[in-house]
Design an enzyme around this catalytic site. Sequence first.
Site, PDB file in Angstrom:
ATOM      1  N   SER A  18       0.812  -1.254  -0.045  1.00  0.00           N
ATOM      2  CA  SER A  18       0.034   0.003  -0.065  1.00  0.00           C
ATOM      3  C   SER A  18       0.827   1.338  -0.176  1.00  0.00           C
ATOM      4  CB  SER A  18      -0.891  -0.158   1.249  1.00  0.00           C
ATOM      5  OG  SER A  18      -0.199  -0.068   2.257  1.00  0.00           O
ATOM      6  N   ASP A 187      -0.648   7.542  10.030  1.00  0.00           N
ATOM      7  CA  ASP A 187      -1.464   6.927  10.780  1.00  0.00           C
ATOM      8  C   ASP A 187      -0.540   5.906  11.778  1.00  0.00           C
ATOM      9  OD1 ASP A 187      -0.540   5.050   8.874  1.00  0.00           O
ATOM     10  OD2 ASP A 187      -2.634   4.619   8.390  1.00  0.00           O
ATOM     11  N   HIS A 190       1.482   4.385   7.644  1.00  0.00           N
ATOM     12  CA  HIS A 190       1.636   4.752   6.249  1.00  0.00           C
ATOM     13  C   HIS A 190       2.280   6.202   6.298  1.00  0.00           C
ATOM     14  CE1 HIS A 190      -1.549   1.892   6.100  1.00  0.00           C
ATOM     15  NE2 HIS A 190      -0.972   1.576   4.778  1.00  0.00           N
TER      16      HIS A 190
END
Length: 237
Positions: A18, A187, A190
Amino acid sequence: MSKITAMLWPQVILFGDSITQFSFQAHGWGAKIAHKLARKCDVVNRGLSGYNSRWAKIVLPRLISSQRSSDIVAVTVFFGANDSAMNEQHVPLEEYAENLKEITRHLASAGVSADRVIFITPPPVYEPIWEKECILKGCALNRHNSTAGQYTQACVQAAAQCGADILDLWTLMQKDGQQDYSVYLSDGLHLSERGNQFVAEHLWRLLESRVANLPFILPYWGDIDVKNPESSLLCDQ
Protein backbone atom coordinates in the site's frame (compact mmCIF):
# COMPACT_ATOMS: atom_id res chain seq x y z
CA MET A 1 3.13 7.36 -46.47
CA SER A 2 5.84 5.63 -44.43
CA LYS A 3 4.81 3.48 -41.50
CA ILE A 4 4.88 5.24 -38.13
CA THR A 5 6.63 3.24 -35.40
CA ALA A 6 5.23 3.38 -31.88
CA MET A 7 7.60 4.77 -29.26
CA LEU A 8 8.62 2.61 -26.31
CA TRP A 9 9.50 4.82 -23.38
CA PRO A 10 11.90 3.63 -20.66
CA GLN A 11 10.26 2.55 -17.41
CA VAL A 12 10.86 2.77 -13.70
CA ILE A 13 8.57 0.21 -12.01
CA LEU A 14 7.47 0.69 -8.39
CA PHE A 15 6.58 -2.74 -6.94
CA GLY A 16 5.29 -2.92 -3.39
CA ASP A 17 2.37 -2.83 -0.98
CA SER A 18 0.00 0.00 0.00
CA ILE A 19 2.86 2.42 0.66
CA THR A 20 3.69 2.06 -3.03
CA GLN A 21 0.07 1.99 -4.22
CA PHE A 22 -0.63 5.25 -2.38
CA SER A 23 2.54 6.87 -3.72
CA PHE A 24 0.70 8.45 -6.67
CA GLN A 25 -1.64 10.38 -4.38
CA ALA A 26 -1.17 14.14 -3.99
CA HIS A 27 2.35 14.80 -2.65
CA GLY A 28 3.17 11.07 -2.91
CA TRP A 29 6.73 9.89 -3.39
CA GLY A 30 5.92 8.05 -6.62
CA ALA A 31 4.25 11.12 -8.06
CA LYS A 32 7.31 13.20 -7.18
CA ILE A 33 9.62 10.73 -8.97
CA ALA A 34 7.28 10.67 -11.98
CA HIS A 35 7.34 14.47 -12.10
CA LYS A 36 11.13 14.49 -12.14
CA LEU A 37 11.16 11.98 -15.01
CA ALA A 38 8.46 13.53 -17.18
CA ARG A 39 9.33 13.27 -20.90
CA LYS A 40 12.20 10.94 -20.04
CA CYS A 41 10.69 7.84 -18.47
CA ASP A 42 7.36 6.27 -17.51
CA VAL A 43 7.04 5.63 -13.78
CA VAL A 44 4.72 2.63 -13.43
CA ASN A 45 2.88 2.04 -10.14
CA ARG A 46 2.53 -1.65 -9.32
CA GLY A 47 1.68 -1.16 -5.64
CA LEU A 48 -0.70 -3.76 -4.20
CA SER A 49 -2.32 -2.71 -0.94
CA GLY A 50 -2.16 -5.34 1.79
CA TYR A 51 0.21 -7.64 -0.10
CA ASN A 52 3.17 -9.38 1.50
CA SER A 53 6.30 -10.77 -0.15
CA ARG A 54 4.76 -14.26 -0.44
CA TRP A 55 1.92 -13.00 -2.63
CA ALA A 56 4.22 -10.55 -4.42
CA LYS A 57 6.54 -13.26 -5.73
CA ILE A 58 3.54 -15.18 -7.07
CA VAL A 59 2.10 -12.27 -9.07
CA LEU A 60 5.40 -10.77 -10.24
CA PRO A 61 5.64 -12.92 -13.40
CA ARG A 62 2.26 -11.49 -14.42
CA LEU A 63 3.61 -7.96 -14.04
CA ILE A 64 7.12 -8.11 -15.49
CA SER A 65 8.20 -10.33 -18.37
CA SER A 66 11.23 -10.39 -20.65
CA GLN A 67 9.32 -8.71 -23.48
CA ARG A 68 10.12 -5.19 -22.33
CA SER A 69 12.90 -5.76 -19.83
CA SER A 70 15.44 -3.83 -21.90
CA ASP A 71 13.30 -0.73 -21.42
CA ILE A 72 13.24 -1.07 -17.61
CA VAL A 73 15.66 1.35 -16.02
CA ALA A 74 14.95 0.40 -12.40
CA VAL A 75 12.56 -1.60 -10.21
CA THR A 76 11.88 -0.74 -6.58
CA VAL A 77 10.89 -3.66 -4.33
CA PHE A 78 9.14 -2.33 -1.23
CA PHE A 79 7.69 -5.05 1.03
CA GLY A 80 7.92 -5.91 4.72
CA ALA A 81 5.33 -3.75 6.46
CA ASN A 82 2.73 -6.50 6.02
CA ASP A 83 5.12 -9.44 6.32
CA SER A 84 6.01 -8.25 9.83
CA ALA A 85 2.37 -7.92 10.94
CA MET A 86 0.88 -10.23 13.56
CA ASN A 87 -2.17 -11.22 11.52
CA GLU A 88 -3.05 -13.19 8.38
CA GLN A 89 -0.61 -11.08 6.35
CA HIS A 90 2.35 -12.33 8.39
CA VAL A 91 5.28 -14.03 6.68
CA PRO A 92 8.07 -15.56 8.82
CA LEU A 93 11.35 -13.68 8.76
CA GLU A 94 13.40 -16.33 6.95
CA GLU A 95 10.73 -16.79 4.29
CA TYR A 96 10.51 -13.04 3.80
CA ALA A 97 14.24 -12.86 3.07
CA GLU A 98 14.00 -15.79 0.65
CA ASN A 99 11.00 -14.23 -1.08
CA LEU A 100 13.00 -11.06 -1.74
CA LYS A 101 15.78 -13.14 -3.25
CA GLU A 102 13.26 -15.03 -5.38
CA ILE A 103 11.82 -11.75 -6.62
CA THR A 104 15.32 -10.71 -7.66
CA ARG A 105 15.89 -14.05 -9.37
CA HIS A 106 12.69 -13.66 -11.37
CA LEU A 107 13.66 -10.15 -12.39
CA ALA A 108 17.06 -11.46 -13.52
CA SER A 109 15.40 -14.24 -15.53
CA ALA A 110 13.23 -11.60 -17.19
CA GLY A 111 16.34 -9.60 -18.10
CA VAL A 112 16.33 -7.06 -15.26
CA SER A 113 19.76 -7.33 -13.68
CA ALA A 114 20.33 -6.84 -9.95
CA ASP A 115 22.04 -3.49 -10.51
CA ARG A 116 18.67 -2.16 -11.67
CA VAL A 117 16.88 -3.31 -8.50
CA ILE A 118 16.41 -1.16 -5.39
CA PHE A 119 15.10 -2.78 -2.20
CA ILE A 120 13.26 -0.46 0.17
CA THR A 121 12.90 -1.54 3.80
CA PRO A 122 9.69 -1.02 5.74
CA PRO A 123 9.52 2.31 7.55
CA PRO A 124 9.38 2.34 11.34
CA VAL A 125 6.03 1.82 13.09
CA TYR A 126 4.87 4.48 15.54
CA GLU A 127 2.91 2.21 17.85
CA PRO A 128 0.88 4.79 19.87
CA ILE A 129 -0.82 6.11 16.73
CA TRP A 130 -1.09 2.77 14.90
CA GLU A 131 -2.69 1.18 17.96
CA LYS A 132 -5.49 3.75 17.78
CA GLU A 133 -6.05 2.78 14.14
CA CYS A 134 -6.18 -0.87 15.12
CA ILE A 135 -8.73 -0.20 17.88
CA LEU A 136 -10.94 1.67 15.40
CA LYS A 137 -10.84 -1.44 13.20
CA GLY A 138 -11.74 -3.64 16.15
CA CYS A 139 -8.40 -5.37 16.66
CA ALA A 140 -5.39 -5.18 18.97
CA LEU A 141 -2.06 -3.63 18.03
CA ASN A 142 -0.75 -5.87 15.24
CA ARG A 143 2.63 -4.35 14.42
CA HIS A 144 5.69 -3.50 16.51
CA ASN A 145 8.55 -1.24 15.56
CA SER A 146 11.15 -3.69 16.91
CA THR A 147 9.76 -6.40 14.60
CA ALA A 148 9.85 -4.02 11.64
CA GLY A 149 13.51 -3.52 12.51
CA GLN A 150 14.17 -7.27 12.27
CA TYR A 151 12.57 -7.36 8.81
CA THR A 152 14.62 -4.32 7.85
CA GLN A 153 17.83 -6.15 8.67
CA ALA A 154 16.68 -9.15 6.65
CA CYS A 155 15.94 -6.84 3.72
CA VAL A 156 19.34 -5.16 3.96
CA GLN A 157 21.10 -8.53 4.05
CA ALA A 158 19.07 -9.89 1.13
CA ALA A 159 19.94 -6.84 -0.96
CA ALA A 160 23.63 -7.31 -0.25
CA GLN A 161 23.47 -11.00 -1.15
CA CYS A 162 21.60 -10.27 -4.39
CA GLY A 163 23.75 -7.32 -5.44
CA ALA A 164 20.78 -4.94 -5.32
CA ASP A 165 20.77 -1.40 -3.96
CA ILE A 166 19.09 -0.63 -0.64
CA LEU A 167 17.10 2.26 0.81
CA ASP A 168 16.91 1.62 4.56
CA LEU A 169 13.98 3.76 5.65
CA TRP A 170 13.65 2.18 9.08
CA THR A 171 17.16 3.29 10.03
CA LEU A 172 17.19 6.63 8.22
CA MET A 173 13.92 7.78 9.75
CA GLN A 174 15.21 7.02 13.24
CA LYS A 175 18.73 8.29 12.65
CA ASP A 176 20.77 8.41 15.86
CA GLY A 177 17.62 7.53 17.80
CA GLN A 178 16.94 11.24 18.26
CA GLN A 179 14.47 12.02 15.49
CA ASP A 180 10.72 12.10 16.16
CA TYR A 181 9.96 9.72 13.33
CA SER A 182 6.19 9.99 13.91
CA VAL A 183 6.23 13.08 11.66
CA TYR A 184 6.97 10.80 8.70
CA LEU A 185 3.82 8.71 9.29
CA SER A 186 0.18 9.65 8.80
CA ASP A 187 -1.32 6.87 10.92
CA GLY A 188 1.71 5.25 12.53
CA LEU A 189 2.31 2.99 9.52
CA HIS A 190 1.68 4.77 6.21
CA LEU A 191 3.56 7.86 5.07
CA SER A 192 2.61 11.45 5.81
CA GLU A 193 3.33 14.25 3.35
CA ARG A 194 6.69 14.75 5.05
CA GLY A 195 7.36 11.02 4.90
CA ASN A 196 6.60 10.95 1.19
CA GLN A 197 9.01 13.82 0.65
CA PHE A 198 11.64 11.95 2.67
CA VAL A 199 11.27 8.80 0.56
CA ALA A 200 11.30 10.74 -2.71
CA GLU A 201 14.49 12.58 -1.80
CA HIS A 202 16.39 9.50 -0.69
CA LEU A 203 15.14 7.34 -3.56
CA TRP A 204 16.08 9.99 -6.09
CA ARG A 205 19.68 9.83 -4.88
CA LEU A 206 19.72 6.15 -5.86
CA LEU A 207 17.82 6.64 -9.12
CA GLU A 208 19.55 9.74 -10.42
CA SER A 209 22.65 8.00 -11.78
CA ARG A 210 20.46 5.38 -13.47
CA VAL A 211 18.40 7.97 -15.37
CA ALA A 212 21.04 10.66 -15.92
CA ASN A 213 21.67 9.68 -19.55
CA LEU A 214 18.03 9.30 -20.58
CA PRO A 215 17.24 11.75 -23.40
CA PHE A 216 14.34 14.19 -23.41
CA ILE A 217 11.67 12.38 -25.45
CA LEU A 218 10.29 14.21 -28.51
CA PRO A 219 11.50 17.71 -29.39
CA TYR A 220 11.00 20.79 -27.27
CA TRP A 221 8.10 22.68 -28.85
CA GLY A 222 10.33 25.60 -29.80
CA ASP A 223 12.55 23.28 -31.84
CA ILE A 224 9.73 21.92 -34.01
CA ASP A 225 9.87 22.93 -37.67
CA VAL A 226 6.50 24.70 -37.92
CA LYS A 227 6.51 24.51 -41.73
CA ASN A 228 7.22 20.78 -41.73
CA PRO A 229 6.41 19.41 -38.23
CA GLU A 230 6.56 15.80 -39.45
CA SER A 231 10.28 16.16 -40.03
CA SER A 232 10.71 16.98 -36.34
CA LEU A 233 8.06 14.77 -34.78
CA LEU A 234 8.50 11.56 -36.79
CA CYS A 235 12.27 11.36 -36.85
CA ASP A 236 14.04 8.56 -34.96
CA GLN A 237 15.85 10.86 -32.52
